[in-house]
Write a protein that holds these residues in place. Structure first.
Motif, PDB file in Angstrom:
ATOM      1  N   GLN A  41     -14.437 -38.945 -34.346  1.00  0.00           N
ATOM      2  CA  GLN A  41     -14.962 -37.598 -33.775  1.00  0.00           C
ATOM      3  C   GLN A  41     -16.212 -37.007 -34.435  1.00  0.00           C
ATOM      4  O   GLN A  41     -17.155 -36.603 -33.774  1.00  0.00           O
ATOM      5  N   SER A  42     -16.142 -37.202 -35.721  1.00  0.00           N
ATOM      6  CA  SER A  42     -17.467 -36.556 -36.496  1.00  0.00           C
ATOM      7  C   SER A  42     -18.640 -37.602 -36.141  1.00  0.00           C
ATOM      8  O   SER A  42     -19.910 -36.931 -35.934  1.00  0.00           O
ATOM      9  N   VAL A  43     -18.558 -38.824 -35.981  1.00  0.00           N
ATOM     10  CA  VAL A  43     -19.645 -39.796 -35.602  1.00  0.00           C
ATOM     11  C   VAL A  43     -20.093 -39.548 -34.207  1.00  0.00           C
ATOM     12  O   VAL A  43     -21.263 -39.544 -33.974  1.00  0.00           O
ATOM     13  N   ILE A  44     -19.006 -39.392 -33.147  1.00  0.00           N
ATOM     14  CA  ILE A  44     -19.529 -39.070 -31.946  1.00  0.00           C
ATOM     15  C   ILE A  44     -20.177 -37.618 -31.748  1.00  0.00           C
ATOM     16  O   ILE A  44     -21.358 -37.577 -30.746  1.00  0.00           O
ATOM     17  N   ALA A  45     -20.028 -36.512 -32.369  1.00  0.00           N
ATOM     18  CA  ALA A  45     -20.681 -35.451 -32.537  1.00  0.00           C
ATOM     19  C   ALA A  45     -21.912 -35.390 -33.341  1.00  0.00           C
ATOM     20  O   ALA A  45     -23.165 -34.963 -32.712  1.00  0.00           O
ATOM     21  N   ILE A  46     -22.441 -36.254 -34.170  1.00  0.00           N
ATOM     22  CA  ILE A  46     -23.540 -36.654 -34.926  1.00  0.00           C
ATOM     23  C   ILE A  46     -24.433 -37.301 -33.775  1.00  0.00           C
ATOM     24  O   ILE A  46     -25.718 -36.827 -33.797  1.00  0.00           O
ATOM     25  N   GLU A  47     -24.000 -38.394 -33.211  1.00  0.00           N
ATOM     26  CA  GLU A  47     -24.534 -39.141 -32.382  1.00  0.00           C
ATOM     27  C   GLU A  47     -25.083 -38.078 -31.217  1.00  0.00           C
ATOM     28  O   GLU A  47     -26.123 -38.436 -30.772  1.00  0.00           O
ATOM     29  N   THR A  48     -24.180 -37.236 -30.556  1.00  0.00           N
ATOM     30  CA  THR A  48     -24.571 -36.475 -29.420  1.00  0.00           C
ATOM     31  C   THR A  48     -25.532 -35.393 -29.798  1.00  0.00           C
ATOM     32  O   THR A  48     -26.421 -35.188 -29.151  1.00  0.00           O
ATOM     33  N   ALA A  49     -25.665 -34.892 -31.040  1.00  0.00           N
ATOM     34  CA  ALA A  49     -26.339 -33.799 -31.400  1.00  0.00           C
ATOM     35  C   ALA A  49     -27.772 -34.884 -31.738  1.00  0.00           C
ATOM     36  O   ALA A  49     -29.033 -34.122 -31.521  1.00  0.00           O
ATOM     37  N   ALA A  50     -27.855 -36.095 -32.200  1.00  0.00           N
ATOM     38  CA  ALA A  50     -29.011 -36.843 -32.487  1.00  0.00           C
ATOM     39  C   ALA A  50     -29.863 -37.115 -31.119  1.00  0.00           C
ATOM     40  O   ALA A  50     -30.984 -37.069 -30.792  1.00  0.00           O
ATOM     41  N   SER A  89     -32.202 -41.458 -33.142  1.00  0.00           N
ATOM     42  CA  SER A  89     -31.060 -42.276 -33.077  1.00  0.00           C
ATOM     43  C   SER A  89     -30.373 -42.030 -34.376  1.00  0.00           C
ATOM     44  O   SER A  89     -30.828 -41.653 -35.429  1.00  0.00           O
ATOM     45  N   VAL A  90     -29.319 -42.658 -34.501  1.00  0.00           N
ATOM     46  CA  VAL A  90     -28.472 -42.823 -35.785  1.00  0.00           C
ATOM     47  C   VAL A  90     -28.394 -44.122 -36.290  1.00  0.00           C
ATOM     48  O   VAL A  90     -27.853 -45.174 -35.585  1.00  0.00           O
TER      49      VAL A  90
END
Length: 334
Positions: free
Chosen positions: A82-91, A97-98
């Motif tokens: 869930q944290s990864v999804i949020a970081i990717e969405t914000a990026a 890109s992440v």
């Protein structure tokens, strides 16, 4: 034929420089114009040249996300994901890109290379991967970074984001009191971690403020919990509810209670941290302290991008609030 910035400008009726500023986010452009330019890029299937953008802006348009190489279950962890999804969405929303990289305490050269060679514009670092060496490296290079999780040291030197674990324990105690439980016990996995220490503090503060006379904290083990529940069943101990630090502990508590032929929630109440996907399907469905790891990832990304843009120069610490989801395991009839 591949579309160019001039083609986009002609389609919208603006100067090519305006299209360039929208792509690079380097100036304030009206939302109406932005929408027209973005729509024209879609219609003409235009894709900006990332290398050219990097050369013009001095930016890689990439952020790094470090994971713990020693934790083989990291990507199977629903909360980490869930944290990864949020970081990717914000990026993505910012045209970035992440890049995900592994870290091990025996070799941190990959992270050093990202920082020293400026292969990314900033890094998000889980607290378990944080070392004094890496912190000194990033501070020394004036390199933007954010730590996910509350550190035990250097709090005044770094920006970090964590869940408000004290608040979570306080809310759990209040939930149990509302359901007429009087003598709670907190079960933790490792007292040495700072998040468990914060949960213990919140629990003990809440019990004292509610004038609960009989409360206790234990480091969980299966043998210990089986003995505790035997003592509850025989009347030797007056504990009537458990706050569990994770779903595994909660599952084993439920199993031990069932072995003693006791009832949840009538005889004993159970509430756990983390709204794990199976929590609501356990028997009975588990009440939880919901930890919003999506929000934690999102907040970490927002702080990092502010730092990258130079809009946030102060060291910040932020705590993400928890919430109670009450289910059958604490719904005792008064």
């Amino acid at each position: 034929m591949t579309a160019t910035i001039k083609d986009i400008a002609k389609a919208v009726g603006v100067n090519p420089s305006t299209v360039s500023r929208v792509i690079n986010g380097t100036a304030s452009i009206s939302e109406e114009t932005k929408e027209k330019i973005n729509q024209a890029m879609k219609d003409l299937d235009y894709h900006p040249n990332s290398l050219a953008r990097s050369l013009v802006n001095g930016s890689t348009f990439t952020i790094g996300l470090v994971i713990d190489a020693g934790n083989k279950d990291a990507f199977s962890n629903a909360f980490f994901i869930q944290s990864v999804i949020a970081i990717e969405t914000a990026a993505q929303a910012r045209g970035f890109s992440v890049l995900i990289t592994n870290h091990s305490f025996s070799d941190s050269n990959n992270i050093k290379n990202l920082v020293q060679e400026r292969k990314v514009d900033g890094i998000i670092l889980p607290v378990q991967c944080m070392t004094d060496e890496l912190v000194d490296l990033m501070i020394g290079n004036k390199f933007p970074f954010v730590v996910m999780g509350e550190p035990q040291e250097n709090k005044d030197k770094i920006t970090w984001v964590d869940v408000n674990n004290e608040e979570g324990s306080r809310e759990a105690v209040e939930c149990l009191i509302r359901s007429s439980y009087k003598n709670p016990m907190l079960l933790v996995e490792n007292r040495q971690t700072i998040f468990e220490a914060n949960r213990i503090k919140g629990f003990e503060d809440a019990c004292r403020s509610k004038k609960i006379k009989t409360y206790s904290t234990h480091t969980f083990s299966e043998n210990k919990i089986e003995k505790i529940i035997e003592e509850i069943n025989s009347g030797e101990r007056d504990t009537d509810s458990f706050i569990c630090s994770n779903n595994i502990i909660a599952f084993k508590v439920l199993r031990a209670i069932k072995a003693q032929k006791m009832s949840v929630p009538m005889d004993i109440g159970v509430i756990t941290f983390d709204n794990y996907p199976l929590a609501e399907y356990m028997e009975p469905a588990l009440s939880v302290v919901d930890v919003d790891t999506y929000k934690m990832g999102e907040t970490a990304a927002e702080l990092l991008f502010k730092s990258i843009r130079g809009k946030e120069k102060k060291i910040k610490s932020m705590l993400v609030s928890t919430r109670i989801i009450e289910r059958d395991s604490t719904k005792r009839k008064n």
